[in-house]
Design a protein around this motif. Structure first.
Motif, PDB file in Angstrom:
ATOM      1  N   LEU A 187      -6.771  20.972 -22.393  1.00 24.72           N
ATOM      2  CA  LEU A 187      -6.907  21.432 -23.771  1.00 24.72           C
ATOM      3  C   LEU A 187      -8.261  22.102 -23.981  1.00 24.72           C
ATOM      4  CD1 LEU A 187      -5.366  18.257 -25.355  1.00 24.72           C
ATOM      5  CD2 LEU A 187      -4.274  20.451 -25.036  1.00 24.72           C
ATOM      6  N   PRO A 188      -8.350  23.005 -24.968  1.00 26.27           N
ATOM      7  CA  PRO A 188      -9.575  23.780 -25.160  1.00 26.27           C
ATOM      8  C   PRO A 188     -10.781  23.005 -25.697  1.00 26.27           C
ATOM      9  CG  PRO A 188      -7.882  24.473 -26.731  1.00 26.27           C
ATOM     10  CD  PRO A 188      -7.268  23.457 -25.834  1.00 26.27           C
ATOM     11  N   SER A 189     -10.599  21.747 -26.103  1.00 22.81           N
ATOM     12  CA  SER A 189     -11.763  20.991 -26.587  1.00 22.81           C
ATOM     13  C   SER A 189     -11.584  19.501 -26.301  1.00 22.81           C
ATOM     14  CB  SER A 189     -11.977  21.204 -28.094  1.00 22.81           C
ATOM     15  OG  SER A 189     -11.009  20.493 -28.830  1.00 22.81           O
ATOM     16  N   GLU A 190     -12.703  18.817 -26.174  1.00 20.67           N
ATOM     17  CA  GLU A 190     -12.698  17.376 -25.899  1.00 20.67           C
ATOM     18  C   GLU A 190     -12.043  16.563 -27.027  1.00 20.67           C
ATOM     19  OE1 GLU A 190     -13.042  14.139 -23.589  1.00 20.67           O
ATOM     20  OE2 GLU A 190     -13.576  16.156 -22.969  1.00 20.67           O
ATOM     21  N   PRO A 191     -12.305  16.858 -28.309  1.00 24.06           N
ATOM     22  CA  PRO A 191     -11.639  16.095 -29.365  1.00 24.06           C
ATOM     23  C   PRO A 191     -10.105  16.230 -29.319  1.00 24.06           C
ATOM     24  CG  PRO A 191     -13.515  17.267 -30.275  1.00 24.06           C
ATOM     25  CD  PRO A 191     -13.338  17.753 -28.869  1.00 24.06           C
ATOM     26  N   LEU A 192      -9.610  17.429 -29.030  1.00 26.82           N
ATOM     27  CA  LEU A 192      -8.161  17.614 -28.895  1.00 26.82           C
ATOM     28  C   LEU A 192      -7.614  16.790 -27.736  1.00 26.82           C
ATOM     29  CD1 LEU A 192      -7.617  21.448 -29.448  1.00 26.82           C
ATOM     30  CD2 LEU A 192      -6.619  19.599 -30.792  1.00 26.82           C
ATOM     31  N   ALA A 245      10.471  18.364 -16.036  1.00 23.41           N
ATOM     32  CA  ALA A 245       9.025  18.380 -16.299  1.00 23.41           C
ATOM     33  C   ALA A 245       8.655  19.565 -17.189  1.00 23.41           C
ATOM     34  CB  ALA A 245       8.248  18.415 -14.988  1.00 23.41           C
ATOM     35  N   ASP A 246       9.257  20.737 -16.945  1.00 20.22           N
ATOM     36  CA  ASP A 246       9.008  21.911 -17.791  1.00 20.22           C
ATOM     37  C   ASP A 246       9.388  21.610 -19.237  1.00 20.22           C
ATOM     38  OD1 ASP A 246       8.358  23.188 -15.424  1.00 20.22           O
ATOM     39  OD2 ASP A 246       9.846  24.786 -15.634  1.00 20.22           O
ATOM     40  N   HIS A 247      10.578  21.041 -19.427  1.00 19.20           N
ATOM     41  CA  HIS A 247      11.041  20.709 -20.778  1.00 19.20           C
ATOM     42  C   HIS A 247      10.123  19.682 -21.436  1.00 19.20           C
ATOM     43  CE1 HIS A 247      14.635  23.111 -20.713  1.00 19.20           C
ATOM     44  NE2 HIS A 247      15.038  22.546 -19.578  1.00 19.20           N
ATOM     45  N   LEU A 248       9.645  18.705 -20.656  1.00 23.90           N
ATOM     46  CA  LEU A 248       8.731  17.701 -21.186  1.00 23.90           C
ATOM     47  C   LEU A 248       7.445  18.359 -21.679  1.00 23.90           C
ATOM     48  CD1 LEU A 248       7.748  14.794 -21.683  1.00 23.90           C
ATOM     49  CD2 LEU A 248       7.034  14.732 -19.272  1.00 23.90           C
ATOM     50  N   LEU A 249       6.887  19.273 -20.899  1.00 28.75           N
ATOM     51  CA  LEU A 249       5.665  19.954 -21.326  1.00 28.75           C
ATOM     52  C   LEU A 249       5.881  20.730 -22.630  1.00 28.75           C
ATOM     53  CD1 LEU A 249       4.237  21.185 -17.923  1.00 28.75           C
ATOM     54  CD2 LEU A 249       3.075  19.691 -19.562  1.00 28.75           C
ATOM     55  N   HIS A 250       6.977  21.464 -22.719  1.00 26.94           N
ATOM     56  CA  HIS A 250       7.255  22.217 -23.948  1.00 26.94           C
ATOM     57  C   HIS A 250       7.436  21.272 -25.143  1.00 26.94           C
ATOM     58  CE1 HIS A 250       7.434  26.324 -22.503  1.00 26.94           C
ATOM     59  NE2 HIS A 250       8.036  25.875 -21.423  1.00 26.94           N
ATOM     60  N   ARG A 251       8.099  20.151 -24.914  1.00 29.49           N
ATOM     61  CA  ARG A 251       8.298  19.181 -26.001  1.00 29.49           C
ATOM     62  C   ARG A 251       6.971  18.573 -26.444  1.00 29.49           C
ATOM     63  NH1 ARG A 251      11.024  14.810 -23.796  1.00 29.49           N
ATOM     64  NH2 ARG A 251       9.380  13.371 -24.303  1.00 29.49           N
ATOM     65  N   LEU A 252       6.100  18.239 -25.489  1.00 31.08           N
ATOM     66  CA  LEU A 252       4.805  17.644 -25.834  1.00 31.08           C
ATOM     67  C   LEU A 252       3.940  18.610 -26.626  1.00 31.08           C
ATOM     68  CD1 LEU A 252       3.941  15.795 -22.511  1.00 31.08           C
ATOM     69  CD2 LEU A 252       4.625  14.752 -24.686  1.00 31.08           C
ATOM     70  N   VAL A 253       3.934  19.878 -26.227  1.00 32.01           N
ATOM     71  CA  VAL A 253       3.139  20.870 -26.958  1.00 32.01           C
ATOM     72  C   VAL A 253       3.621  20.968 -28.398  1.00 32.01           C
ATOM     73  CG1 VAL A 253       2.697  23.352 -27.141  1.00 32.01           C
ATOM     74  CG2 VAL A 253       2.374  22.186 -24.976  1.00 32.01           C
ATOM     75  N   ALA A 254       4.935  20.945 -28.598  1.00 28.97           N
ATOM     76  CA  ALA A 254       5.480  21.011 -29.963  1.00 28.97           C
ATOM     77  C   ALA A 254       5.165  19.734 -30.743  1.00 28.97           C
ATOM     78  CB  ALA A 254       6.989  21.249 -29.913  1.00 28.97           C
ATOM     79  N   GLU A 255       5.404  18.577 -30.133  1.00 30.34           N
ATOM     80  CA  GLU A 255       5.181  17.297 -30.819  1.00 30.34           C
ATOM     81  C   GLU A 255       3.713  17.072 -31.164  1.00 30.34           C
ATOM     82  OE1 GLU A 255       6.739  14.190 -28.331  1.00 30.34           O
ATOM     83  OE2 GLU A 255       8.820  14.805 -28.663  1.00 30.34           O
ATOM     84  N   LEU A 256       2.823  17.473 -30.268  1.00 31.19           N
ATOM     85  CA  LEU A 256       1.390  17.254 -30.480  1.00 31.19           C
ATOM     86  C   LEU A 256       0.724  18.428 -31.194  1.00 31.19           C
ATOM     87  CD1 LEU A 256       0.510  15.752 -26.976  1.00 31.19           C
ATOM     88  CD2 LEU A 256       0.894  14.493 -29.108  1.00 31.19           C
ATOM     89  N   ALA A 257       1.499  19.479 -31.479  1.00 28.79           N
ATOM     90  CA  ALA A 257       0.989  20.690 -32.142  1.00 28.79           C
ATOM     91  C   ALA A 257      -0.266  21.213 -31.432  1.00 28.79           C
ATOM     92  CB  ALA A 257       0.714  20.423 -33.616  1.00 28.79           C
ATOM     93  N   LEU A 258      -0.138  21.392 -30.118  1.00 32.11           N
ATOM     94  CA  LEU A 258      -1.270  21.829 -29.312  1.00 32.11           C
ATOM     95  C   LEU A 258      -1.505  23.332 -29.478  1.00 32.11           C
ATOM     96  CD1 LEU A 258      -0.606  19.707 -26.112  1.00 32.11           C
ATOM     97  CD2 LEU A 258      -2.194  19.240 -27.983  1.00 32.11           C
ATOM     98  N   PRO A 259      -2.758  23.761 -29.406  1.00 37.92           N
ATOM     99  CA  PRO A 259      -3.104  25.168 -29.662  1.00 37.92           C
ATOM    100  C   PRO A 259      -2.772  26.095 -28.496  1.00 37.92           C
ATOM    101  CG  PRO A 259      -5.065  23.957 -29.090  1.00 37.92           C
ATOM    102  CD  PRO A 259      -3.939  22.950 -29.169  1.00 37.92           C
ATOM    103  N   GLU A 260      -2.896  27.389 -28.739  1.00 36.03           N
ATOM    104  CA  GLU A 260      -2.593  28.450 -27.776  1.00 36.03           C
ATOM    105  C   GLU A 260      -3.336  28.309 -26.451  1.00 36.03           C
ATOM    106  OE1 GLU A 260      -1.693  31.969 -25.719  1.00 36.03           O
ATOM    107  OE2 GLU A 260      -0.613  31.072 -27.378  1.00 36.03           O
TER     108      GLU A 260
END
Length: 163
Positions: free
Chosen positions: A48-53, A11-26
């Motif tokens: 995420l920090p905003s509704e559109p994201l 699950a940890d690896h999945l989260l890190h992969r999703l953040v990279a793939e989706l280019a999610l912000p800090e």
């Protein structure tokens, strides 16, 4: 999001992969949640920090074949991704840990009150706080030389490993 994951490391690896793939912000929070019952598993949540994201991420995840539900499955998620997490490496004081990250509070197993801000924490480069009453809390345990270490270690010894 339910990706039919059975263990925390995956699950940890999945989260890190999703953040990279989706280019999610800090400002993204990524947590794991244990689901018990007839189909035990680990589900993950992203805040995420905003509704559109959030809408864009939900669309991309659904298109990618993931089962996405609104809202976290519970209020006690284990934070893997959170503001400041990458800066929590090596040995830090409790004051440094709190000032560099989104962690609100540190507790010590078996000890009343909070540790001194000057107490040193050996992170092991693996800091996984949990949400408790809307605060991000890191549980620690005493270690050699008056230091602390996170309660959760990166590579735990499996139960009964010496038998």
């Amino acid at each position: 999001m339910d990706a039919d994951v059975r263990d925390l490391r995956t699950a940890d690896h999945l989260l890190h992969r999703l953040v990279a793939e989706l280019a999610l912000p800090e400002g993204t929070f990524g947590c794991t949640h244990l689901v018990r019952g007839d189909r035990p598993r680990v589900v993950v949540s992203l805040t995420l920090p905003s509704e559109p994201l959030l809408r864009t991420a939900q669309e991309r995840l659904t298109t990618g074949g993931y089962e996405v539900s609104p809202g976290p499955p519970d209020t006690v998620g284990r934070a893997v991704l959170y503001p400041g997490a990458p800066a929590l490496t090596g040995t830090l004081t409790i004051a440094e840990l709190l000032s560099r990250s989104a962690i609100d509070r540190v507790t010590v197993l078996g000890a009343p009150g909070r540790p001194s801000p000057e107490t040193r924490l050996i992170t092991g480069d693996h800091v996984r706080p949990q949400w408790q009453n809307e605060e991000l809390v890191l549980t620690t345990m005493p270690a050699a030389g008056g230091t602390l270490v996170p309660f959760e270690v990166a590579d735990p010894t499996p139960c009964c490993a010496d038998h």
